[in-house]
Design a protein around this motif. Structure first.
Motif, PDB file in Angstrom:
ATOM      1  N   GLU A 160     -37.177  -4.601 -15.122  1.00  0.00           N
ATOM      2  CA  GLU A 160     -36.267  -3.838 -15.935  1.00  0.00           C
ATOM      3  C   GLU A 160     -36.658  -2.145 -15.337  1.00  0.00           C
ATOM      4  OE1 GLU A 160     -34.217  -4.321 -18.018  1.00  0.00           O
ATOM      5  OE2 GLU A 160     -33.525  -2.238 -18.863  1.00  0.00           O
ATOM      6  N   GLY A 161     -35.180  -1.827 -14.905  1.00  0.00           N
ATOM      7  CA  GLY A 161     -35.502  -0.351 -14.243  1.00  0.00           C
ATOM      8  C   GLY A 161     -35.613  -0.325 -12.661  1.00  0.00           C
TER       9      GLY A 161
ATOM     10  N   MET B  57     -36.944   3.261 -12.500  1.00  0.00           N
ATOM     11  CA  MET B  57     -36.994   4.161 -13.709  1.00  0.00           C
ATOM     12  C   MET B  57     -38.408   3.990 -14.358  1.00  0.00           C
ATOM     13  SD  MET B  57     -34.318   5.669 -13.506  1.00  0.00           S
ATOM     14  CE  MET B  57     -33.833   5.519 -11.890  1.00  0.00           C
TER      15      MET B  57
ATOM     16  N   ASP C 239     -39.471   5.246 -17.027  1.00  0.00           N
ATOM     17  CA  ASP C 239     -39.327   5.056 -18.476  1.00  0.00           C
ATOM     18  C   ASP C 239     -39.390   3.481 -19.091  1.00  0.00           C
ATOM     19  OD1 ASP C 239     -39.455   5.923 -21.092  1.00  0.00           O
ATOM     20  OD2 ASP C 239     -37.330   6.639 -21.163  1.00  0.00           O
ATOM     21  N   SER C 240     -39.188   2.659 -17.748  1.00  0.00           N
ATOM     22  CA  SER C 240     -39.121   1.221 -18.222  1.00  0.00           C
ATOM     23  C   SER C 240     -40.646   0.455 -17.549  1.00  0.00           C
ATOM     24  CB  SER C 240     -37.926   0.686 -17.463  1.00  0.00           C
ATOM     25  OG  SER C 240     -36.908   0.899 -18.271  1.00  0.00           O
ATOM     26  N   LEU C 241     -41.401   1.394 -17.178  1.00  0.00           N
ATOM     27  CA  LEU C 241     -42.574   0.899 -16.612  1.00  0.00           C
ATOM     28  C   LEU C 241     -43.648   0.214 -17.975  1.00  0.00           C
ATOM     29  CD1 LEU C 241     -44.073   3.658 -14.080  1.00  0.00           C
ATOM     30  CD2 LEU C 241     -43.079   1.476 -13.514  1.00  0.00           C
TER      31      LEU C 241
ATOM     32  N   ASN D   4     -35.420   8.062 -26.642  1.00  0.00           N
ATOM     33  CA  ASN D   4     -34.597   6.867 -26.482  1.00  0.00           C
ATOM     34  C   ASN D   4     -35.588   5.663 -26.726  1.00  0.00           C
ATOM     35  OD1 ASN D   4     -32.292   5.509 -25.125  1.00  0.00           O
ATOM     36  ND2 ASN D   4     -33.542   4.958 -23.672  1.00  0.00           N
ATOM     37  N   ASN D   5     -36.602   5.908 -27.131  1.00  0.00           N
ATOM     38  CA  ASN D   5     -37.550   4.865 -27.525  1.00  0.00           C
ATOM     39  C   ASN D   5     -38.370   5.295 -28.773  1.00  0.00           C
ATOM     40  OD1 ASN D   5     -37.712   2.772 -25.264  1.00  0.00           O
ATOM     41  ND2 ASN D   5     -37.533   4.473 -24.227  1.00  0.00           N
TER      42      ASN D   5
ATOM     43  N   HIS E 100     -44.258   4.948 -27.277  1.00  0.00           N
ATOM     44  CA  HIS E 100     -43.620   5.076 -25.993  1.00  0.00           C
ATOM     45  C   HIS E 100     -42.697   6.449 -26.249  1.00  0.00           C
ATOM     46  CE1 HIS E 100     -42.517   3.689 -21.941  1.00  0.00           C
ATOM     47  NE2 HIS E 100     -41.157   4.232 -22.351  1.00  0.00           N
TER      48      HIS E 100
ATOM     49  N   GLY F 155     -36.937   8.891 -18.251  1.00  0.00           N
ATOM     50  CA  GLY F 155     -35.755   9.514 -18.245  1.00  0.00           C
ATOM     51  C   GLY F 155     -34.736   9.344 -19.578  1.00  0.00           C
ATOM     52  N   GLY F 156     -35.392   8.454 -20.512  1.00  0.00           N
ATOM     53  CA  GLY F 156     -34.644   8.316 -21.680  1.00  0.00           C
ATOM     54  C   GLY F 156     -34.261   9.362 -22.498  1.00  0.00           C
TER      55      GLY F 156
ATOM     56  N   GLU G 221     -49.954   1.807 -26.819  1.00  0.00           N
ATOM     57  CA  GLU G 221     -48.776   1.245 -26.446  1.00  0.00           C
ATOM     58  C   GLU G 221     -49.339  -0.139 -25.871  1.00  0.00           C
ATOM     59  OE1 GLU G 221     -46.216   2.896 -23.596  1.00  0.00           O
ATOM     60  OE2 GLU G 221     -44.667   1.633 -23.902  1.00  0.00           O
TER      61      GLU G 221
ATOM     62  N   LEU H  67     -42.577  -4.330 -31.638  1.00  0.00           N
ATOM     63  CA  LEU H  67     -41.433  -3.606 -30.967  1.00  0.00           C
ATOM     64  C   LEU H  67     -40.952  -2.617 -32.088  1.00  0.00           C
ATOM     65  CD1 LEU H  67     -39.439  -6.798 -29.998  1.00  0.00           C
ATOM     66  CD2 LEU H  67     -40.908  -5.346 -28.544  1.00  0.00           C
ATOM     67  N   PHE H  68     -40.356  -1.417 -31.197  1.00  0.00           N
ATOM     68  CA  PHE H  68     -40.113  -0.360 -32.059  1.00  0.00           C
ATOM     69  C   PHE H  68     -38.494   0.059 -31.913  1.00  0.00           C
ATOM     70  CE2 PHE H  68     -44.378   0.333 -31.297  1.00  0.00           C
ATOM     71  CZ  PHE H  68     -44.820   0.605 -32.244  1.00  0.00           C
TER      72      PHE H  68
END
Lengths: 596, 194
Positions: A341-342, A370, A372-374, A478-479, A483, A504-505, A586, A595-596
């Motif tokens: 992802e990303g 990205m 943010d998706s690490l 964004n999260n 996170h 970047g979210g 996290e 999950l959130f």
């Protein structure tokens, strides 16, 4: 981890090692004003710059004059960038009509707070971007505004580093060099020629370079696709070489027009570390003992390798939350597995993990995946890299002067342990130098923690000035969960470290984040540089003391260990509580499937 | 600092012209001269019209085409005026839901494929414009494309194999298939029924 992945990382490191000495030798000559093989062509250009600038490059400036020159240049160039952005609708080279009465659909308005954030961001070599480039800026602003700052903020960083080295090596001197000479020479002999070559190379591989309006394509399925264009290659070259990192496009070096192939990706990685690594050699050469430079290089290398070998396995292990949907998380012969992802297919896991480490070791901030998706541990590494103050090779110039700050602290701590006045390169490190180092360190850390903390609790009414569309500052995330806190912490960490990469979210384009982020960047740059220049001035005035049996050698493994330890302990003590509320907790929540 | 004001203004202008105008101008001239196709976006023509760029992914939805990764660029994906990733973190409910739905849809569209799904096939790229799939992700679609085009799976597989690019110099990055180029070749060799 795969054998190929480890090979990619090894080749990269060996290439950096191979570049360090030749580049260092060349740069030492440039900073000393000596003749190089480029002088027949570029010396007239250098002279022309001094003439047009109206300065005499031979004048040796005291630290206050040096700092004054830096500040004057920074202020005027930032004001010009602000004006260019606000007035872009009235200026040429704007085929898409940004900032005019008829902007294209989806365009982002250049508000005063966004223009402020961006002007500060590019002046301070941060290049944080609260806007998507392809939907906000005209080609003229990308060139006159951003490309120009990519050069000068990098050149200024190199100038400061060299001035600080002069402080260590000069004796009973008043001055630490001439800012304008250092700025012009860095640009004319180092950054410009390399950028021209790199831009041509990038373009040959597919990076675009034109002034055309966006292209309308009709896809195979008959839909319309509007393909963004622009003068990208020229900006891409200096963006990487100057450890700037501000993308022409929103997706930065993940965008195929910025970074089309794994080979361009490898060269971009090399560009990030080349000059910072070379500067460690410059340091050794100017200090008259290249072992001093290699000791700094070794300390940086230890921290770099530690980071990449945490981040890479974390990304390759993937996300257990997704594996349960029947997704291949292990690497196989013809797919990368892991957390994709990303990430781009052409780079896969290893080249993305390496890039994420390198770009946050250096204060580059370009991304090819990205952040943010690490995975949580994968995201922890970039955060911690930046929280060291960007000293792992670091920004051009900024990495070296940051690491020298830690060297001052390291010999100070060692001195306390044995009860002896500490020395570095034969200069006594006394109250003034240590105080200056501490001011730099505390100012940046305080800005990160205070603004991150404030952003998580501060409430605004909707339609208030500070965050008009969303209300409370955490509504811009964004999260959720830890996170989400990571997104806020990353924003201010990246700003203070003058890095510019992002989780970047987070929607940072609101006055609250534009203004506090901009302020943090200013603190991270100038409250770091000014104390260091003051220390340089005070060091330059001192006499060198002779080496005795009680002197701590600063070129051996003992000192490298001490230096690495100082960097890690100081950063960990400052940021461990914040990190444990973010990526660390996290990690455990992800393992348990929350999950959130 | 006051004595440094004038040089500050003058050098701002000097560098603006040199690095903001002369340098990009020179590079543009050279690039247009030496690499004009690449400099203008590596555009792909079909019947004389621009059909896209070979570096920029497109959103294929029909079963006759190899379909790309999910994309977060723009509202419908693969919008080059809005590049970017999903920016969903690993513990995001939205990420989990999206991947679950993509995986279910893929299995429904490709009943012949029963193995674990390649990681890239159900995740969104960083740019949202990723032109590539892993070879495993195109392999997984061969049976569907072949059935939709009424061609044997062996022929489609043979064509797909020709489009697999290895790592650069055998070392850098990953093996990949350019989806647009593959689909263009498909249309050329096994045209869609009108």
């Amino acid at each position: 981890m795969t054998a190929n992945g480890i090979l990619q990382i090894t080749i990269f490191f060996l290439a950096v090692l191979a570049l360090t000495k030749p580049l260092g030798v060349f740069m030492t000559r440039v900073f000393a004003g000596e003749r190089t093989f480029l002088h027949p062509v570029l010396r007239p250009l250098e002279r022309l710059c001094y003439k047009l600038g109206g300065v005499n490059p031979e004048v040796d400036q005291r630290w206050t004059q040096y700092a004054g020159s830096l500040l004057a240049f920074s202020v005027f160039s930032a004001v010009l960038l602000y004006a260019l952005q606000r007035l872009q609708g009235y200026l040429p080279l704007n085929p898409m009509g940004f900032g005019t009465l008829h902007p294209p659909a989806g365009a982002v308005a250049m508000t005063p707070d966004l223009a402020f954030n961006n002007a500060v961001s590019f002046t301070t070599n941060t290049n944080w971007q609260n806007y998507p480039g392809e939907a906000t800026l005209s080609y003229l602003v990308q060139m006159l505004g951003l490309t120009m700052h990519n050069f000068t903020s990098a050149a200024a960083g190199m100038a400061i580093a060299v001035a600080l080295i002069r402080g260590f090596v000069r004796q009973q001197a008043n001055g630490i060099g001439n800012f304008w000479a250092d700025l012009v020479r860095s640009t004319v002999y180092i950054l410009l020629p390399l950028s021209v070559l790199l831009a041509l190379f990038f373009c040959s591989q597919g990076v675009i370079q034109n002034f055309k309006p966006y292209t309308q394509a009709t896809t195979l399925e008959g839909k319309t696709q509007v393909i963004a264009q622009g003068p990208v290659a020229s900006q891409e070259a200096i963006k990487m070489l100057g450890t700037n990192g501000g993308g022409f496009f929103n997706a930065n070096s993940a965008h195929p027009f910025e970074n089309p192939t794994p080979f361009t990706n490898f060269i971009q990685l090399l560009c990030i570390f080349a000059i910072p690594a070379g500067l460690t050699y410059v340091f050794g050469e100017m200090a008259g003992d290249t072992r001093q430079g290699w000791a700094i290089f070794a300390a940086m290398s230890v921290l770099f390798l530690a980071g990449v070998f945490v981040l890479y396995p974390a990304e390759q292990a993937g996300n257990p939350v997704l594996s349960k949907f029947g997704i291949q998380s292990a690497v196989t012969a013809n797919q990368p597995g892991g957390n994709m992802e990303g990430k781009e297919v052409r780079f896969g896991i290893a080249a993305s993990a390496l890039f994420a480490t390198v770009t946050t070791d250096a204060s580059c901030g370009a991304v090819n995946a990205m952040h943010d998706s690490l995975t949580p541990l994968g995201g922890l590494v970039p955060l911690f890299n930046m929280q060291t103050g960007e000293v792992i090779f670091g920004g051009v110039g900024a990495g070296l002067y940051g690491m020298l700050l830690f060297a001052i602290l390291a010999v100070f701590i060692a001195g306390l342990m044995v009860g002896r006045t500490p020395e570095y390169l034969g200069k006594k490190i006394e109250g003034k130098e240590v105080k200056m180092a501490m001011i730099a360190l505390i100012a940046t850390s305080a800005a990160i923690l205070a603004f991150s903390g404030a952003s998580t609790v501060i409430q605004f009414a909707k339609s208030s000035y500070w965050n008009p569309t969303l209300g409370p500052a955490i509504a811009n995330l964004n999260n959720g969960g830890p996170h989400g806190f990571g997104e806020v912490l990353y924003l201010f960490t990246s700003s203070a470290a003058n890095n510019g990469s992002a989780f970047g979210g987070i929607n940072g384009n609101a006055p609250w984040y534009n203004l506090t982020g901009g302020l943090t960047m200013l603190v991270g740059r100038f409250l770091f540089i000014l104390p260091l220049l003051a220390a340089a001035g005070s060091l330059a005035a001192k006499k060198r003391v002779p080496v005795t049996s009680g002197t701590l050698p600063t070129h051996g493994p003992l000192f490298v260990g001490l230096l690495v330890g100082t960097v890690v302990i100081v950063s960990a003590l400052t940021f461990f509580p914040a990190l444990s509320l973010g990526p660390i907790v996290e990690h455990y929540l992800m393992q348990s499937g929350r999950l959130f | 600092m006051w004595k440094q004001m004038l040089p500050g203004i003058r050098f701002t202008l000097v560098f603006t012209v040199l690095t903001g105008l002369v340098y990009p101008g020179l590079v543009t001239g050279l690039c247009q001269l030496l690499f004009s196709n690449a400099a203008n976006g590596s555009l792909v023509l079909k019947n004389g019209r621009v059909a896209g760029s070979e570096l920029i992914g497109q959103n294929f939805t029909r079963p006759e085409y190899f379909q790309p990764r999910p994309s977060a660029a723009g509202n419908d994906g693969y919008d080059p005026t809005a590049s970017g990733g999903s920016n969903f973190g690993p513990t995001s409910q939205k990420l989990s839901d999206r991947v679950k739905a993509s995986a279910a849809k893929f299995r429904q569209d490709n009943p012949a494929f029963t193995g674990p799904l390649p990681a890239d096939l159900v995740t969104a790229s960083g740019s949202g414009l990723d032109p590539h799939l892993s070879p495993a992700a195109t392999d997984a679609q061969v049976a569907r494309v072949a059935a939709a085009r009424r061609v044997s799976a062996g022929k489609i597989k043979a064509l797909e194999a020709r489009f697999i690019e290895g790592r650069d110099f055998g070392i850098f990055g990953e093996a990949r298939v350019n989806v647009l180029k593959l689909n263009l070749a498909l249309d050329g060799i096994y045209p869609l029924a009108k």
